[in-house]
Scaffold this active site. Sequence first.
Site, PDB file in Angstrom:
ATOM      1  N   LYS A 113       0.802  -1.052  -0.018  1.00  0.00           N
ATOM      2  CA  LYS A 113      -0.074   0.418  -0.041  1.00  0.00           C
ATOM      3  C   LYS A 113       1.045   1.202  -0.140  1.00  0.00           C
ATOM      4  CE  LYS A 113      -4.102  -2.106   0.204  1.00  0.00           C
ATOM      5  NZ  LYS A 113      -5.537  -2.380   1.599  1.00  0.00           N
ATOM      6  N   LYS A 196      -7.354 -13.910  -9.724  1.00  0.00           N
ATOM      7  CA  LYS A 196      -8.973 -14.016  -8.948  1.00  0.00           C
ATOM      8  C   LYS A 196      -9.399 -13.040  -9.163  1.00  0.00           C
ATOM      9  CE  LYS A 196      -8.107 -11.703  -4.799  1.00  0.00           C
ATOM     10  NZ  LYS A 196      -8.410 -11.011  -3.245  1.00  0.00           N
ATOM     11  N   LYS A 199     -12.577  -7.403  -6.372  1.00  0.00           N
ATOM     12  CA  LYS A 199     -13.162  -5.881  -6.284  1.00  0.00           C
ATOM     13  C   LYS A 199     -12.563  -4.933  -7.430  1.00  0.00           C
ATOM     14  CE  LYS A 199     -13.539  -5.189  -1.673  1.00  0.00           C
ATOM     15  NZ  LYS A 199     -12.748  -5.202  -0.989  1.00  0.00           N
TER      16      LYS A 199
END
Length: 343
Positions: A113, A196, A199
């Site tokens: 991040k 995968k 979102k």
Amino acid sequence: MNQPIVFSGAQPTGQLTLGNYLGALRQWTAMQHDHTCIFCVVDLHALTVRQDPAAFRERILDLAALYLACGIDPERSVIFIQSHVPAHAELAWLLSTFTMMGELDRMTQFKDKARSHAHNVNAGLFTYPVLMAADILLYGTHKVPVGEDQKQHLELSRDVAVRFNGLHGPIFVVPEPLVTGGGAARIKDLQDPLKKMSKSAEADLAKVMILDEPDAILKKFKKAVTDGLGSIRNDEANQPGVVNLLNIWRAARGASMEEALTHFSHNQYGRLKVETAEAVIDLLDPVRQRFTELRSDPAELEGVLTRGAEQAMERAEAMMQRVLSALGLPLNPRRFGPTQGRS
Ligand code: ATP
Ligand code: LTN
């Protein structure tokens, strides 16, 4: 009834996918029968990235409504918003004094991040796992259903609990991870079945959202990437797209791989895609309808969340009393009552 305590949470950052539903939310709801479950919308965690206040408030309520729409039953489980229970932030401070800089510095999510949000590497991003440890330890949690990527954070929660207990007595339960979203529940990206379904994927066609309308779902499955082999087999290495569709179909219909292969022995990809879409539409339709109902009745949702916060707070305050006492902090009688206040 002394059932094991389960705690989990998701951040109100963006819409959830079919992968989140099959890999996480559906498993949470299944655990309600034989566990005491506590499900939290972790809004404080989401503040580590900048949020527009008005949109953020709606997204927090959306996620709470989605929990309910997916089948989390407030009669059985506690469902609440993290910021409604001040003890989360309070315990996070206390636990930060039991967490080493070096431990936080090793967290791979922080490193990722910090790289992807280089313009805003705030201290909250660094101490994020301490707040997560507080969420979990506050409730005497035994099991924490999380995705693979959260295992390292859970390991840290365990280490902090053990360290605290070693110094101040057996206050915290040392939680166990329960890794969800693996195996057949691992849903792949419809455009790139080697990845995968995520979102945060850019492409709209790559992911089915829990709240997608039926025609959008059908369109996405019709355009799903398969292969040119013209046979429907459970051959992940050569046919990842086909196997993903088989896995989705059987997860939605509650069928085994053998049943799926028999059902699709016609080897027609077109029918596989349409039938998978239909199975997903049948699965998600009631969720979307219930979500819409809940979001159009603010009073019902507010009632559920107020009660959830009360239930969570009762448990959290009992733990805070023990933690503060163990640390030698004088208890505030206005908070804990005059009799219990003397420890
Ligand atoms: P992001 O795109 O931000 O990484 P995500 O869609 O991967 O998000 P997370 O918030 O990381 O979702 O995960 C929430 C939960 O959903 C976890 O328990 C994880 O195991 C589960 N999950 C996420 N994606 C999938 C998937 N494709 N298949 C099965 N389970 C999944
Ligand atoms: N970090 C988690 C969300 C989260 C969580 C928790 C999960 C915050 N607190 C406590 C389980 C238990 C995530 O990003 N998926």
